[in-house]
Design a protein around this motif. Structure first.
Motif, short mmCIF file in Angstrom:
data_model
loop_
_atom_site.label_atom_id
_atom_site.label_comp_id
_atom_site.label_asym_id
_atom_site.label_seq_id
_atom_site.Cartn_x
_atom_site.Cartn_y
_atom_site.Cartn_z
N SER A 30 19.93 103.30 -113.27
CA SER A 30 20.80 103.23 -114.45
C SER A 30 21.47 104.58 -114.70
N LEU A 31 20.72 105.65 -114.50
CA LEU A 31 21.27 106.99 -114.66
C LEU A 31 22.29 107.26 -113.55
N MET A 32 22.03 106.76 -112.35
CA MET A 32 22.98 106.89 -111.25
C MET A 32 24.26 106.13 -111.58
N SER A 33 24.16 104.99 -112.20
CA SER A 33 25.34 104.22 -112.61
C SER A 33 26.16 105.01 -113.64
N ALA A 34 25.48 105.71 -114.53
CA ALA A 34 26.18 106.54 -115.52
C ALA A 34 26.91 107.68 -114.82
N TRP A 35 26.24 108.33 -113.86
CA TRP A 35 26.87 109.40 -113.08
C TRP A 35 28.11 108.86 -112.35
N ALA A 36 27.97 107.71 -111.70
CA ALA A 36 29.08 107.10 -110.96
C ALA A 36 30.24 106.75 -111.89
N SER A 72 28.79 102.91 -120.97
CA SER A 72 28.09 101.85 -121.68
C SER A 72 27.29 101.04 -120.67
N PRO A 73 25.97 101.16 -120.68
CA PRO A 73 25.17 100.38 -119.73
C PRO A 73 25.41 98.88 -119.93
N ALA A 74 25.44 98.17 -118.83
CA ALA A 74 25.64 96.72 -118.89
C ALA A 74 24.45 96.05 -119.55
N GLU A 75 24.74 95.03 -120.31
CA GLU A 75 23.68 94.29 -120.99
C GLU A 75 22.89 93.41 -120.02
N SER A 76 23.55 92.98 -118.95
CA SER A 76 22.86 92.12 -117.99
C SER A 76 23.22 92.53 -116.57
N ILE A 77 22.43 92.10 -115.64
CA ILE A 77 22.63 92.44 -114.23
C ILE A 77 23.98 91.92 -113.74
N GLU A 78 24.44 90.77 -114.21
CA GLU A 78 25.68 90.17 -113.73
C GLU A 78 26.89 91.04 -114.02
N THR A 79 26.88 91.78 -115.14
CA THR A 79 28.04 92.57 -115.51
C THR A 79 27.91 94.03 -115.10
N GLU A 80 26.80 94.41 -114.51
CA GLU A 80 26.61 95.79 -114.09
C GLU A 80 27.54 96.13 -112.93
N THR A 81 28.11 97.33 -112.98
CA THR A 81 29.02 97.77 -111.94
C THR A 81 28.26 97.89 -110.62
N LYS A 82 28.85 97.34 -109.58
CA LYS A 82 28.22 97.37 -108.27
C LYS A 82 28.60 98.65 -107.56
N LEU A 83 27.61 99.46 -107.24
CA LEU A 83 27.84 100.69 -106.50
C LEU A 83 27.81 100.34 -105.02
N ASP A 84 28.98 99.93 -104.50
CA ASP A 84 29.07 99.36 -103.17
C ASP A 84 29.74 100.27 -102.14
N GLY A 85 29.88 101.54 -102.45
CA GLY A 85 30.49 102.46 -101.50
C GLY A 85 29.63 102.68 -100.28
N TYR A 144 22.33 110.46 -122.18
CA TYR A 144 21.73 109.13 -122.03
C TYR A 144 20.20 109.26 -121.92
N PRO A 145 19.52 109.59 -123.00
CA PRO A 145 18.07 109.85 -122.94
C PRO A 145 17.23 108.64 -122.54
N THR A 146 17.73 107.44 -122.71
CA THR A 146 16.93 106.25 -122.40
C THR A 146 17.12 105.75 -120.97
N LEU A 147 18.08 106.30 -120.25
CA LEU A 147 18.35 105.83 -118.88
C LEU A 147 17.48 106.57 -117.87
N GLU A 148 17.10 105.86 -116.83
CA GLU A 148 16.31 106.43 -115.73
C GLU A 148 16.80 105.87 -114.41
N GLY A 149 16.54 106.55 -113.32
CA GLY A 149 16.76 106.05 -111.97
C GLY A 149 18.14 105.50 -111.71
#
Length: 120
Positions: free
Chosen positions: A91-97, A46-59, A84-89
């Motif tokens: 956001s798509l990496m966040s889905a993969w992660a 589920s993509p985050a609705e806002s930047i504040e709640t987006e998962t941080k890919l901090d590895g 996830y047809p609407t995701l790109e770049g």
């Protein structure tokens, strides 16, 4: 499509490294297994609705997508685009992660390669 350089969350990365210590399976290979296990299980990111709640890919393990995905790159990217047809770049990496994080939960506790393979 996915960015050329990709990373995961720190906690997922630590689980992949522990799995490597126990089984000898490299993090990029176990991340592929985890990704496909997550897809098979029906998990949906589920993509985050806002930047504040987006998962941080901090590895700290930042690899190119060819290294992360190997020969499964085309199939992995196509599965993500179908799901996830609407995701790109990024956001798509966040889905993969998120899929790798979901899938690693089912394989992270194996202590030997034999035990790991038996569960696949």
């Amino acid at each position: 499509m996915l960015p050329n350089r990709m990373n995961l969350t720190r906690s997922t990365e630590e689980q992949l490294k522990k799995l490597k210590q126990y089984t000898g399976i490299a993090p990029n290979v176990s991340s592929r297994i985890a990704f496909f296990r997550s897809i098979e299980s029906g998990f949906t990111y589920s993509p985050a609705e806002s930047i504040e709640t987006e998962t941080k890919l901090d590895g700290s393990l930042v690899l190119d997508k060819v290294t992360w995905m190997g020969e499964t790159q085309l199939v992995s990217e196509q599965l993500l685009k179908l799901k996830y047809p609407t995701l790109e770049g990024r956001s798509l990496m966040s889905a993969w992660a998120a899929h790798v994080e979901d899938g690693i939960a089912s394989v992270r506790n194996h202590k030997t390669t034999l035990n790991f393979c038996d569960q696949l």
